[in-house]
Design an enzyme around this catalytic site. Structure first.
Site, PDB file in Angstrom:
ATOM      1  CD  GLU A 185      -3.043  -0.893   2.264  1.00 41.46           C
ATOM      2  OE1 GLU A 185      -2.744  -0.267   3.296  1.00 41.46           O
ATOM      3  OE2 GLU A 185      -4.152  -1.388   2.092  1.00 41.46           O
ATOM      4  CD  GLU A 262      -4.228  -5.995   2.614  1.00 40.57           C
ATOM      5  OE1 GLU A 262      -4.910  -5.415   3.482  1.00 40.57           O
ATOM      6  OE2 GLU A 262      -2.999  -5.846   2.500  1.00 40.57           O
TER       7      GLU A 262
HETATM    8  C1  GLA Z   1      -4.113  -2.664   4.999  1.00 43.84           C
HETATM    9  C2  GLA Z   1      -2.773  -3.339   5.128  1.00 43.84           C
HETATM   10  C3  GLA Z   1      -2.843  -4.619   5.920  1.00 43.84           C
HETATM   11  C4  GLA Z   1      -3.678  -4.414   7.165  1.00 43.84           C
HETATM   12  C5  GLA Z   1      -5.051  -3.922   6.767  1.00 43.84           C
HETATM   13  C6  GLA Z   1      -5.971  -3.665   7.935  1.00 43.84           C
HETATM   14  O1  GLA Z   1      -4.823  -3.156   3.971  1.00 43.84           O
HETATM   15  O2  GLA Z   1      -2.207  -3.615   3.875  1.00 43.84           O
HETATM   16  O3  GLA Z   1      -1.559  -4.988   6.270  1.00 43.84           O
HETATM   17  O4  GLA Z   1      -3.052  -3.490   7.979  1.00 43.84           O
HETATM   18  O5  GLA Z   1      -4.936  -2.692   6.133  1.00 43.84           O
HETATM   19  O6  GLA Z   1      -6.131  -4.783   8.705  1.00 43.84           O
END
Ligand code: GLA
Length: 789
Positions: A185, A262
Site C-alpha cells: 500500500e 485484500e
Molecule cells: C491494509 C494493510 C494490511 C492491514 C489492513 C488492515 O490493507 O495492507 O496490512 O493493515 O490494512 O487490517
C-alpha cells in the site's frame, strides 16, 4: 537446464513428491494476460486466503491451510515479517515457528498456490509494520524511502535472505508461489516510483526472477505512482461497492486483470474501543459481485489468529494500540473454528470453482476447546524489588537507545523538595506511564488520551521519582511509524513559573523474553504493586482455551515459556488465546506480569472469547453538557457536495490562517437522514498539498457512534479510508447539524479541504451541505444542563 536434464528432473520430482503434488503441473507458469490471470496459459481466478504463520502455532499450520481449502480457496496469501526473522541486527532466523519455507511447502502439499508479500514494510497491525525496532537506534532514521541508504541497505539484505529461502519455490521452479508483492500500500505513504522500482529490483535480484510481481493500493491512490513490470491490484473491505472501487482503475488500466488483494473480512480491535465485526450479508454480497465478474480476491484475514508476545502494533495519528487477539471477525476464528461467515463463503464459492477444482469436505480434526479451573498464584515478585542493573543517562531517553526492543522501562531519579505543589510534564509518553514519588503512586499517563502531566505534592525534602513506562505496540501505519518507546521527549518539573528539566536518571530495562521473567526473585508473600505473579495448573486433557483476565489490570502473560501477549482491563478483549499445543498433560507453569496494582491472584480458562469494553467515557470527544456555540464564528467556506464516490476537493475563496477548524454538516444527501458520516478529511496548505495530520486532535464532536462500532471522530484523519466517523446510529439518532472541531496543533495557512465519503454500499450520513470554519482561537464550547441533545 538442457532437455535431458529437465526430463530427469521432472521424473525425479514426480517420484519423490507425495501423490497430491503429482496432480499439480510441475514447472508451471503464472502470469498476467489480457484482462485475466493465466495459469499455464489458461484463465485463472485467484481465490486466496490470507494467513500469517507467526499468528498460528506451527503445529496448527496445516489445519488452518486445510480449512481455507475447504472454505473454497485455491491460494494462500502470506506476509513475511522482517522484524520476526531479524530480531537482532544481522542475525536471521527462518527456523521452527519462523520456518516460512515449510509453511509454503505445506500449502503446496495441500494442492494450493501461494502469494508472498515480503515487504519490507507490511503494516498488518504488526509492531512497526514489520520493520525491526533496532532501526530506531539511528536518530535520523527515515523509512520507505531512497533518501535513507541505511534503511535501504538493511531492507535489501532482508529481502535477499527471504529470496534465498523462498525463491526456489516460485511456480516456474516447480514450487507453488504464483505472485510476489512489492512493498505494501505504498500509495498511502508516498508517490516515489523510483523507490518502488528499487524495491522491485531488489526483489528480482533476491532470486524472485521469474514470478509475477504485483503491488496493492486503494482505488483512491493507486495512480499516485508508477512502477513498470508490476501488476496493480486494489484493497477494500466487506460490503464495498465493487463497481465503484474499480471504476477509475479500469479506465487507467483497461487491459489489466482485476483483483482485490485484500478483501477485509472484518477488522482489528483496538484497546478501549468496541469489538469490531462486519456482518455476513454485505460481505457475501460484494464477494458474489466479484465472483460474477471473475475478479480475483484475497480474504484479509481468512484466519487472523493471535499476535502473540509483543507483536501487535498500533495506529496513529491518535495513538490507538491494537489488541493481541487478531480474531478479526474472520471466517475462521482465533481458535481456528469455522464461523457462519466461513460456511456462507463456502456455500457461495462452490459455484465459482475454476476448471478441474474440487471443493473438499470441511475437515473434522480441529483440536477441542477446554476449560482450565481457577489457577491460584502462590508466588510473587515485586517489580521494585527486582531492578536489573541500571543504565545511567543525563536525559531520559527511549528504550531503543539502551538496546531494548519491547516491554517495560523504569526511569528513576531524585527531585528537589518544594513548599508548593508542582506539575510534572512528560513529553512523549510511549505509551503508558505510572508515576511514583518515594514509592507513593501519583498517577498514570495514557498516550491514547494524550495525557502528559501529573501533580507532584509538596515535599519537605528531595524525593525519589520513578516513572515506569510500558510500551503497548509500535505504530505500524502512516507517518507516525517512527515510534520510539519509553520516554521519547523531555521530563520537566513546573513549579509556578519556574521550569526545570529533570535529569540524571538510572534507567532499568524489563524485556519481554521469558528467561528474564523466570529469573526473578519470587517470594510467597503475594503483594499488590506492579509485579509478577507465578502459579501452576494441572490438566488431564490437552485442548485450546481462552484465559479469562477480566479481573486483572494491565500486563503480559507467559505459559510454559510462551508469551501469549498483552491484556488490559479496558477491553474489548478480556481473554487471551492459549493454544493447546503449548500445554502439557499434567503440570503447567504460568507467569502474569501486572503493572496496574493487580487486584486478583486468580485466573481461569474458558471455552469462548469474552469481549467487553469497560466503557471509557473519555474516548468520546464531548463531555456531558458540552455544546458547541458557533454563533460568533464565521465560516470561511460554505459548500455543497455532489452525491458521488471518491474524494471531493473544495477550495477556499482566498487562503486563510488558523489553528482550529470546525466542519459543520447541515444537510445529508438523503433528505431525511439525520446521520453524518465521513471516511477521511484533509486540509490543504497554500501549495494545495495536504497538511500533515500527525499533531491533530479532536477537540469536540457533537455525536459519535462508539457502541455498536468504533466510529469516533478521530477516524476522519486516521488515514484508513474504510473506517469512518459516524454520528450515533444506535438508539435515538441526534438531529443535524453535526460538527467536529479539530486542533491542528499550530497555526496553518489553508487553501482548501478534501473530503472522502464512506465507500461501502451503505449510504447513511453522506454529506451534502456543510460549513467550514477556521480560526486562531479555540471555538466556544458552552456548558449546558448536562444532557446530550
Ligand atoms: C491494509 C494493510 C494490511 C492491514 C489492513 C488492515 O490493507 O495492507 O496490512 O493493515 O490494512 O487490517
Amino acid at each position: 537446464m538442457n532437455n535431458f536434464n529437465r526430463f530427469i528432473a521432472i521424473v525425479l520430482l514426480l517420484f519423490s513428491f507425495p501423490a497430491v503434488l503429482r496432480a499439480q503441473p510441475v514447472f508451471s507458469t503464472f502470469s498476467v494476460g489480457k484482462k485475466q490471470f493465466e495459469l499455464n496459459g489458461k484463465p485463472y481466478v485467484i481465490r486466496a486466503a490470507e494467513l500469517h504463520y507467526p499468528r498460528i502455532p506451527r503445529a496448527y499450520w496445516e489445519k488452518r491451510i486445510k480449512l481455507c481449502k475447504a472454505m473454497g480457496m485455491n491460494t494462500i496469501c502470506i506476509y513475511l515479517f522482517w522484524n520476526l526473522h531479524e530480531q537482532q541486527e544481522g542475525k536471521f532466523d527462518f527456523s521452527g515457528q519462523n520456518d516460512v519455507a515449510e509453511f509454503v511447502r505445506l500449502i503446496q502439499k495441500n494442492g494450493m498456490y501461494c502469494i508472498v508479500r515480503p515487504g519490507p514494510y507490511v503494516c498488518a497491525e504488526w509492531d512497526m509494520g514489520g520493520l525491526p525496532w533496532w532501526l530506531l537506534k539511528k536518530k535520523d532514521l527515515e523509512v520507505r524511502t531512497l533518501s535513507d541508504s541505511h534503511f535501504m541497505a538493511r531492507a535489501g539484505r532482508f529481502l535477499r535472505k527471504a529470496g534465498a529461502v523462498l525463491a526456489p519455490l516460485q511456480i516456474q521452479n516447480g514450487g507453488n508461489i504464483i505472485m510476489v508483492q512489492v512493498e505494501n500500500e505504498y500509495g498511502v505513504w508516498g508517490d516515489d516510483g523510483h523507490y518502488m522500482a528499487a524495491i522491485r529490483d531488489t526483489i528480482r535480484k533476491a532470486g524472485f526472477d521469474k514470478v509475477q510481481l504485483f503491488r496493492c493500493d486503494w482505488s483512491s491512490n493507486f495512480d499516485r505512482y508508477e512502477v513498470a513490470g508490476v501488476a496493480s491490484t486494489l484493497n477494500f473491505g466487506a460490503g464495498a461497492n465493487v463497481e465503484n472501487q474499480f471504476e477509475k482503475f479500469r479506465k487507467i488500466n483497461p487491459d489489466a486483470p482485476l483483483m482485490c488483494s485484500e478483501y477485509w473480512t472484518g477488522w482489528f480491535d483496538q484497546w478501549g474501543r468496541p469489538h469490531e465485526t462486519r456482518g455476513v450479508n454485505s460481505f457475501i454480497w460484494s464477494l458474489k459481485d466479484m465472483m460474477e465478474r471473475k475478479i480475483s480476491f484475497s480474504l484479509y484475514m481468512a484466519h487472523g489468529g493471535t499476535s502473540f508476545g509483543q507483536w501487535s502494533g498500533a495506529n496513529a495519528p491518535w495513538y490507538a494500540p491494537t489488541v493481541s487477539s487478531y480474531d478479526y471477525d474472520a471466517p475462521i476464528n482465533e481458535a481456528g473454528k469455522p464461523t457462519d461467515k466461513f460456511f456462507a463463503i463456502r456455500d457461495l464459492l462452490k459455484d465459482y470453482l475454476n476448471e478441474g477444482e474440487v471443493l473438499p469436505e470441511v475437515p473434522d480434526e480441529q483440536i477441542s476447546l477446554i476449560t482450565v479451573p481457577q489457577i491460584k498464584f502462590t508466588k510473587y515478585a515485586a517489580l521494585f524489588d527486582n531492578l536489573p542493573r541500571p543504565n545511567k543517562s543525563k536525559i531520559a531517553q527511549p528504550m531503543e537507545f539502551f538496546d531494548q526492543g519491547w516491554g517495560r522501562i523504569l526511569y528513576r531519579t531524585t527531585i528537589p523538595g518544594s513548599a508548593s505543589e508542582r506539575r510534572l510534564l512528560i513529553e512523549g509518553v510511549h505509551d503508558y506511564a505510572l508515576i511514583y514519588l518515594d514509592g507513593k503512586y501519583l498517577g498514570k499517563l495514557d498516550r491514547r488520551l494524550n495525557e502528559n502531566t501529573v501533580k507532584v505534592p509538596k515535599a519537605a525534602k528531595a524525593a525519589r521519582l520513578d516513572i515506569l513506562v510500558e510500551a503497548t505496540g509500535r505504530v505500524n501505519y502512516g507517518r507516525a511509524i517512527i515510534d520510539r518507546k519509553g520516554i521519547a521527549g523531555k521530563v520537566v518539573l513546573k513549579d509556578g513559573n519556574k521550569e526545570m528539566e529533570v535529569s540524571n536518571w538510572n534507567i532499568y530495562n524489563f524485556p519481554v523474553e521469558s528467561e528474564f521473567q523466570e529469573g526473578l526473585k519470587f517470594t510467597t508473600a503475594i503483594g499488590k504493586g506492579p509485579g509478577w505473579y507465578q502459579g501452576s495448573f494441572t490438566i488431564d486433557k490437552i485442548g485450546d482455551t481462552y484465559l479469562d483476565l477480566s479481573s486483572w489490570g494491565k500486563g503480559m502473560v507467559w505459559v510454559n515459556g510462551y508469551n501469549l501477549g498483552r491484556y488490559w482491563k479496558i477491553g474489548p478483549t478480556q481473554t487471551m488465546f492459549l493454544p493447546g499445543v503449548w500445554l502439557k498433560k499434567g503440570l503447567n507453569q504460568i507467569i502474569v506480569l501486572d503493572i496496574e496494582h493487580g487486584n486478583s491472584e486468580r485466573l481461569q480458562g474458558v471455552r469462548q472469547a469474552i469481549y467487553e469494553v469497560v466503557q471509557d467515557e473519555s474516548m468520546l470527544h464531548r463531555k456531558p453538557g458540552e455544546e458547541l456555540d458557533l454563533k460568533l464564528a464565521k465560516p470561511v467556506l460554505t459548500g455543497s457536495l455532489p452525491n458521488e464516490p471518491g474524494w471531493k476537493k473544495v477550495t477556499l475563496p482566498a487562503t486563510e490562517k488558523g489553528r482550529y477548524f470546525c466542519l459543520e454538516v447541515t444537510q445529508s444527501q438523503s433528505e431525511n437522514d439525520p446521520v453524518t458520516s465521513l471516511a477521511e478529511m484533509e486540509v490543504l496548505a497554500a501549495d494545495g498539498k495536504p497538511l500533515s495530520s500527525l499533531n491533530w486532535s479532536v477537540v469536540y464532536a457533537d455525536s459519535e457512534e462508539v457502541t455498536s462500532i468504533g466510529s469516533s471522530a478521530d477516524k476522519i484523519f486516521d488515514l484508513q479510508e474504510s473506517v469512518i466517523w459516524q454520528t450515533q446510529i444506535t438508539g435515538k439518532k441526534p438531529p443535524l447539524p453535526h460538527a467536529v472541531v479539530i486542533d491542528m496543533g499550530r497555526i496553518e495557512t489553508v487553501s482548501g479541504i478534501r473530503l472522502l465519503p464512506r465507500g461501502d454500499t451503505n449510504a447513511t450520513g453522506i454529506i451534502k451541505d456543510f460549513r467550514f470554519y477556521l480560526q486562531d482561537k479555540p471555538f466556544t464550547i458552552k456548558k449546558t444542563s448536562g444532557q446530550l441533545k
